[in-house]
Design a protein around this motif. Structure first.
Motif, PDB file in Angstrom:
ATOM      1  N   TYR A 147       0.855  -1.182   0.000  1.00 40.08           N
ATOM      2  CA  TYR A 147       0.000   0.000   0.000  1.00 40.08           C
ATOM      3  C   TYR A 147       0.895   1.237   0.000  1.00 40.08           C
ATOM      4  O   TYR A 147       2.077   1.176   0.356  1.00 40.08           O
ATOM      5  N   ALA A 203      -3.956   0.624  -2.576  1.00 42.08           N
ATOM      6  CA  ALA A 203      -3.759  -0.593  -1.803  1.00 42.08           C
ATOM      7  C   ALA A 203      -3.468  -1.734  -2.781  1.00 42.08           C
ATOM      8  O   ALA A 203      -3.186  -1.506  -3.962  1.00 42.08           O
ATOM      9  N   GLN A 204      -3.554  -2.949  -2.285  1.00 41.48           N
ATOM     10  CA  GLN A 204      -3.225  -4.096  -3.126  1.00 41.48           C
ATOM     11  C   GLN A 204      -4.167  -4.227  -4.322  1.00 41.48           C
ATOM     12  O   GLN A 204      -3.735  -4.535  -5.431  1.00 41.48           O
ATOM     13  N   HIS A 214       3.209  -2.661   3.811  1.00 41.92           N
ATOM     14  CA  HIS A 214       2.103  -3.602   3.639  1.00 41.92           C
ATOM     15  C   HIS A 214       1.062  -3.519   4.754  1.00 41.92           C
ATOM     16  O   HIS A 214      -0.095  -3.863   4.542  1.00 41.92           O
ATOM     17  N   SER A 215       1.439  -3.038   5.956  1.00 44.24           N
ATOM     18  CA  SER A 215       0.481  -2.989   7.064  1.00 44.24           C
ATOM     19  C   SER A 215       0.840  -1.861   8.023  1.00 44.24           C
ATOM     20  O   SER A 215       2.030  -1.585   8.249  1.00 44.24           O
ATOM     21  N   PRO A 266      -4.318  -0.023   6.218  1.00 44.26           N
ATOM     22  CA  PRO A 266      -3.871  -1.220   5.509  1.00 44.26           C
ATOM     23  C   PRO A 266      -3.529  -2.373   6.437  1.00 44.26           C
ATOM     24  O   PRO A 266      -2.980  -2.191   7.526  1.00 44.26           O
ATOM     25  N   GLY A 303      -1.668  -5.161   2.782  1.00 50.22           N
ATOM     26  CA  GLY A 303      -1.908  -4.549   1.496  1.00 50.22           C
ATOM     27  C   GLY A 303      -3.343  -4.203   1.180  1.00 50.22           C
ATOM     28  O   GLY A 303      -3.607  -3.569   0.156  1.00 50.22           O
ATOM     29  N   SER A 304      -4.289  -4.598   2.040  1.00 54.08           N
ATOM     30  CA  SER A 304      -5.697  -4.310   1.793  1.00 54.08           C
ATOM     31  C   SER A 304      -6.207  -3.289   2.806  1.00 54.08           C
ATOM     32  O   SER A 304      -5.878  -3.371   3.992  1.00 54.08           O
ATOM     33  N   MET A 305      -7.027  -2.361   2.347  1.00 58.23           N
ATOM     34  CA  MET A 305      -7.556  -1.307   3.218  1.00 58.23           C
ATOM     35  C   MET A 305      -8.799  -1.813   3.951  1.00 58.23           C
ATOM     36  O   MET A 305      -9.917  -1.333   3.752  1.00 58.23           O
TER      37      MET A 305
END
Length: 277
Positions: free
Chosen positions: A5, A26-27, A145-146, A235, A238-240
């Motif tokens: 992200y 994001a991813q 990533h986080s 994040p 990688g995902s929000m």
């Protein structure tokens, strides 16, 4: 593809008006988050709607962002945001706030683009106009990533004098162990006073109403009220998809001492995030 992200935090404030805009990717999607004193909104975009250019500008949908300001054109359920803001007299740091940690594998890496700058322009959000005439601004970024499992983040440039404060404490996983790391800057009239784990900072107190750190002959104390905050997306791999809360403009008291002299003692509204691990 590894989880990834990247996002910028762009805040402007004048009087009681505050607007933070967080563009990024994001991813599997791009996004724009909008935060005001009254609430927040997360607007997702297709990943194809994101572009990062070589001249350090970021495009998300029809909106454009850079260290020189932003052009906003957001039209989504629950939010209509348009306008243009110009940044001048930026105050970047002398060197990377991450120090030697910039070269190590980290969950997230932090960048401070400007501790304090001038903001001019106006935006219209859901029919309400926000005007900035020599307003105060701050800009930072994150990538990785986080977000950390637990962290505290404080930022304020709401002072009558030429000052700005950023302080972040975070639980850091590194080489199979976990520790609480710290980065922070007290910027006063162009002079940078930096706190950091790699400079031997000591965390004296850290809870939801008081944060105090000391390093050598310097100390910073921030007293905060209890605040609920607005929901944001953060994040995770990688995902929000991780909900957090931010209070964009809570009153706080700051006291910075160096060499036995109090260089900053003032009240100011601060952005504040506290995420328990």
């Amino acid at each position: 593809m590894k989880p990834y992200y990247e996002g910028w935090y762009m805040k402007q404030q004048q009087g009681d008006d505050i607007l933070a805009v967080i563009p990024g990717r994001a991813q599997d999607e791009a996004f724009i988050q909008v935060v005001t004193a009254n609430g927040s909104r997360y607007v997702p975009y297709e990943l194809e709607d994101f572009r990062l250019t070589r001249n350090r500008s970021m495009r998300v949908g029809r909106s454009l962002f850079s260290p020189r300001g932003m052009m906003l054109d957001v039209d989504a359920p629950g939010i209509r945001l348009s306008g243009r803001l110009l940044y001048r007299e930026l105050a970047p740091l002398r060197s990377d706030i991450m120090g030697p940690f910039a070269f190590l594998p980290m969950e997230t890496k932090h960048t401070v683009f400007s501790m304090r700058h001038r903001v001019d322009g106006q935006v219209e959000i859901n029919g309400r106009t926000l005007r900035f005439d020599k307003g105060k601004g701050y800009m930072e970024g994150d990538r990785g990533h986080s977000f950390p499992r637990g962290y505290t983040w404080i930022q304020s440039c709401d002072f009558d004098c030429a000052a700005s404060v950023m302080l972040a404490l975070a639980e850091i996983p590194l080489a199979g162990m976990r520790f609480t790391g710290c980065i922070g800057v007290v910027w006063i009239a162009g002079v940078e006073h930096r706190f950091a784990t790699y400079r031997g900072v000591r965390i004296v107190k850290a809870n939801d109403t008081l944060v105090e750190v000391r390093q050598g002959d310097m100390s910073l104390r921030v007293e905060l009220p209890e605040a609920e905050g607005h929901r944001l997306q953060a994040p995770a791999q990688g995902s929000m998809e991780r909900p957090i809360r931010e209070s964009p403009a809570v009153p706080a008291r700051f006291r910075f001492v160096k060499d036995g002299r109090t260089l900053l003692e003032a009240e100011g509204r601060t952005s504040f995030e506290l995420v328990a691990s």
